[in-house]
Design a protein around this motif. Structure first.
Motif, PDB file in Angstrom:
ATOM      1  N   LYS A 134      14.614  25.479 -18.013  1.00  0.00           N
ATOM      2  CA  LYS A 134      13.619  26.358 -17.374  1.00  0.00           C
ATOM      3  C   LYS A 134      12.417  26.926 -18.076  1.00  0.00           C
ATOM      4  CE  LYS A 134      17.195  27.768 -14.137  1.00  0.00           C
ATOM      5  NZ  LYS A 134      17.841  28.745 -13.486  1.00  0.00           N
ATOM      6  N   VAL A 135      12.851  27.433 -19.258  1.00  0.00           N
ATOM      7  CA  VAL A 135      11.862  27.742 -20.071  1.00  0.00           C
ATOM      8  C   VAL A 135      11.540  27.270 -21.569  1.00  0.00           C
ATOM      9  CG1 VAL A 135      11.330  29.899 -21.523  1.00  0.00           C
ATOM     10  CG2 VAL A 135      12.502  30.094 -19.401  1.00  0.00           C
ATOM     11  N   ASN A 136      10.469  26.684 -21.637  1.00  0.00           N
ATOM     12  CA  ASN A 136      10.205  25.707 -22.920  1.00  0.00           C
ATOM     13  C   ASN A 136       8.792  26.427 -23.437  1.00  0.00           C
ATOM     14  OD1 ASN A 136      12.035  23.333 -22.375  1.00  0.00           O
ATOM     15  ND2 ASN A 136      10.940  23.659 -20.348  1.00  0.00           N
ATOM     16  N   LEU A 137       9.004  26.454 -24.887  1.00  0.00           N
ATOM     17  CA  LEU A 137       8.128  27.179 -25.863  1.00  0.00           C
ATOM     18  C   LEU A 137       7.019  25.833 -26.264  1.00  0.00           C
ATOM     19  CD1 LEU A 137       9.817  29.936 -27.654  1.00  0.00           C
ATOM     20  CD2 LEU A 137       8.687  30.191 -25.415  1.00  0.00           C
ATOM     21  N   LEU A 138       5.946  25.982 -26.073  1.00  0.00           N
ATOM     22  CA  LEU A 138       4.926  25.042 -26.705  1.00  0.00           C
ATOM     23  C   LEU A 138       4.718  25.212 -28.153  1.00  0.00           C
ATOM     24  CD1 LEU A 138       3.451  22.527 -26.422  1.00  0.00           C
ATOM     25  CD2 LEU A 138       1.394  23.835 -25.338  1.00  0.00           C
ATOM     26  N   ILE A 139       5.045  24.295 -29.077  1.00  0.00           N
ATOM     27  CA  ILE A 139       4.980  24.815 -30.504  1.00  0.00           C
ATOM     28  C   ILE A 139       3.846  23.839 -30.975  1.00  0.00           C
ATOM     29  CG2 ILE A 139       6.373  24.907 -32.537  1.00  0.00           C
ATOM     30  CD1 ILE A 139       7.293  26.930 -30.635  1.00  0.00           C
ATOM     31  N   SER A 140       3.572  22.967 -30.515  1.00  0.00           N
ATOM     32  CA  SER A 140       2.816  21.764 -31.242  1.00  0.00           C
ATOM     33  C   SER A 140       1.544  22.305 -31.526  1.00  0.00           C
ATOM     34  CB  SER A 140       2.631  20.544 -30.419  1.00  0.00           C
ATOM     35  OG  SER A 140       2.253  20.828 -29.294  1.00  0.00           O
ATOM     36  N   GLN A 141       1.072  23.567 -30.846  1.00  0.00           N
ATOM     37  CA  GLN A 141      -0.190  23.951 -31.128  1.00  0.00           C
ATOM     38  C   GLN A 141      -0.336  25.079 -32.231  1.00  0.00           C
ATOM     39  OE1 GLN A 141      -1.964  25.398 -27.172  1.00  0.00           O
ATOM     40  NE2 GLN A 141      -2.202  23.603 -26.664  1.00  0.00           N
ATOM     41  N   LEU A 142       0.816  25.670 -32.397  1.00  0.00           N
ATOM     42  CA  LEU A 142       1.248  26.768 -33.373  1.00  0.00           C
ATOM     43  C   LEU A 142       1.261  26.150 -34.974  1.00  0.00           C
ATOM     44  CD1 LEU A 142       3.739  28.662 -31.533  1.00  0.00           C
ATOM     45  CD2 LEU A 142       1.091  28.992 -31.271  1.00  0.00           C
ATOM     46  N   LYS A 143       1.197  27.174 -35.834  1.00  0.00           N
ATOM     47  CA  LYS A 143       1.480  26.930 -37.221  1.00  0.00           C
ATOM     48  C   LYS A 143       2.616  27.100 -37.805  1.00  0.00           C
ATOM     49  CE  LYS A 143      -3.239  29.038 -38.023  1.00  0.00           C
ATOM     50  NZ  LYS A 143      -4.036  30.221 -38.518  1.00  0.00           N
ATOM     51  N   ILE A 144       3.581  26.252 -36.814  1.00  0.00           N
ATOM     52  CA  ILE A 144       5.071  26.579 -37.164  1.00  0.00           C
ATOM     53  C   ILE A 144       5.704  25.171 -36.711  1.00  0.00           C
ATOM     54  CG2 ILE A 144       5.770  27.919 -34.957  1.00  0.00           C
ATOM     55  CD1 ILE A 144       7.767  29.462 -36.980  1.00  0.00           C
ATOM     56  N   ASP A 145       6.779  25.030 -37.493  1.00  0.00           N
ATOM     57  CA  ASP A 145       7.611  23.845 -37.324  1.00  0.00           C
ATOM     58  C   ASP A 145       8.529  24.162 -36.268  1.00  0.00           C
ATOM     59  OD1 ASP A 145       8.257  20.933 -37.977  1.00  0.00           O
ATOM     60  OD2 ASP A 145      10.205  22.256 -38.721  1.00  0.00           O
ATOM     61  N   GLU A 146       8.791  23.222 -35.204  1.00  0.00           N
ATOM     62  CA  GLU A 146       9.778  23.299 -34.263  1.00  0.00           C
ATOM     63  C   GLU A 146      11.428  23.587 -34.836  1.00  0.00           C
ATOM     64  OE1 GLU A 146       9.491  18.852 -34.215  1.00  0.00           O
ATOM     65  OE2 GLU A 146       8.175  20.496 -34.593  1.00  0.00           O
ATOM     66  N   HIS A 147      11.373  22.825 -35.843  1.00  0.00           N
ATOM     67  CA  HIS A 147      12.758  22.850 -36.383  1.00  0.00           C
ATOM     68  C   HIS A 147      13.088  24.341 -36.756  1.00  0.00           C
ATOM     69  CE1 HIS A 147      13.717  19.096 -35.298  1.00  0.00           C
ATOM     70  NE2 HIS A 147      12.483  18.635 -36.053  1.00  0.00           N
ATOM     71  N   VAL A 148      11.961  24.867 -37.503  1.00  0.00           N
ATOM     72  CA  VAL A 148      12.086  26.260 -38.224  1.00  0.00           C
ATOM     73  C   VAL A 148      12.209  27.329 -36.910  1.00  0.00           C
ATOM     74  CG1 VAL A 148      11.074  27.886 -39.509  1.00  0.00           C
ATOM     75  CG2 VAL A 148      10.929  25.718 -40.347  1.00  0.00           C
ATOM     76  N   MET A 149      11.358  26.988 -35.761  1.00  0.00           N
ATOM     77  CA  MET A 149      11.403  28.194 -34.931  1.00  0.00           C
ATOM     78  C   MET A 149      12.931  28.150 -34.215  1.00  0.00           C
ATOM     79  SD  MET A 149       9.755  30.178 -33.563  1.00  0.00           S
ATOM     80  CE  MET A 149       8.895  30.826 -31.983  1.00  0.00           C
ATOM     81  N   THR A 150      13.321  26.939 -34.163  1.00  0.00           N
ATOM     82  CA  THR A 150      14.554  26.513 -33.513  1.00  0.00           C
ATOM     83  C   THR A 150      15.568  27.372 -34.188  1.00  0.00           C
ATOM     84  OG1 THR A 150      14.101  24.624 -32.330  1.00  0.00           O
ATOM     85  CG2 THR A 150      16.380  24.994 -32.399  1.00  0.00           C
ATOM     86  N   GLU A 151      15.722  27.259 -35.469  1.00  0.00           N
ATOM     87  CA  GLU A 151      16.753  27.892 -36.518  1.00  0.00           C
ATOM     88  C   GLU A 151      16.703  29.175 -36.685  1.00  0.00           C
ATOM     89  OE1 GLU A 151      16.195  26.620 -40.557  1.00  0.00           O
ATOM     90  OE2 GLU A 151      16.247  24.345 -39.907  1.00  0.00           O
ATOM     91  N   PHE A 152      15.520  29.888 -36.469  1.00  0.00           N
ATOM     92  CA  PHE A 152      15.066  31.363 -36.106  1.00  0.00           C
ATOM     93  C   PHE A 152      15.784  31.790 -34.906  1.00  0.00           C
ATOM     94  CE2 PHE A 152      12.483  34.527 -34.166  1.00  0.00           C
ATOM     95  CZ  PHE A 152      12.504  35.390 -34.872  1.00  0.00           C
ATOM     96  N   ILE A 153      15.601  31.018 -33.899  1.00  0.00           N
ATOM     97  CA  ILE A 153      15.873  31.831 -32.572  1.00  0.00           C
ATOM     98  C   ILE A 153      17.700  31.852 -32.619  1.00  0.00           C
ATOM     99  CG2 ILE A 153      16.029  31.081 -30.197  1.00  0.00           C
ATOM    100  CD1 ILE A 153      13.169  30.222 -30.145  1.00  0.00           C
TER     101      ILE A 153
END
Length: 174
Positions: A134-153
């Motif tokens: 239901k909730v998806n964060l769009l990461i492709s426009q940001l200066k962060i890798d999606e795998h790093v963001m996932t690990e952080f969360i």
């Protein structure tokens, strides 16, 4: 309280502008080359007008300085989801998702998180078919890798509130 703001990459807007300029030039060339009233002349105007819309979009993308994601010790807020802040206690898990080279982090939320706006039935079916939540964060426009963001969360939802500031510092060097 530690607050991290993630912004869009301005390079994305410059790419849009760079991709529209050749089509605008082709359209202007067709307008100047063809006599008035021909189909090529009309197509030149249509091409020029349509692709010229990419210039303001690209400029907006380049100079938009509003944060897209704000991360605090309490939760995460994403401007594109049009939802309230999602508290870390409401997130059960996260995983990266790639949809046609658009990078997302899907958040598995519990029943206490209430969506401000429910998805249409067809949109919910598409989400289910592609493995999104239901909730998806769009990461492709940001200066962060999606795998790093996932690990952080995943790491921050597993830790007590008192230690969250250390995790934020670990990933974002504040």
């Amino acid at each position: 309280m530690t607050e991290i703001k993630l912004y869009k990459r301005p390079l994305k807007g410059l790419k849009i502008i760079a991709l529209t300029i050749p089509f605008i030039v082709i359209g202007i060339w067709m307008i100047n080359k063809e006599p008035i009233g021909t189909s090529d002349y009309t197509m030149g105007w249509l091409c020029t007008c349509f692709f010229a819309l990419g210039i303001p979009v690209g400029l907006f993308q380049t100079f938009d300085r509003r944060p897209q994601i704000i991360i605090t010790e309490n939760g995460i807020w994403d401007r594109t989801t049009k939802q309230d802040e999602i508290r870390w206690e409401q997130i059960k898990g996260a995983y990266p998702l790639d949809i046609y080279k658009q990078k997302f982090v899907s958040l598995v939320v519990d029943d206490t998180f209430v969506l401000k706006k429910n998805l249409y039935k067809w949109a919910a079916k598409i989400n289910e078919a592609i493995g999104a939540q239901k909730v998806n964060l769009l990461i492709s426009q940001l200066k962060i890798d999606e795998h790093v963001m996932t690990e952080f969360i995943i790491e921050i939802i597993a830790i007590e509130k008192e230690n969250r500031q250390n995790i934020i510092k670990k990933y974002f060097d504040t």
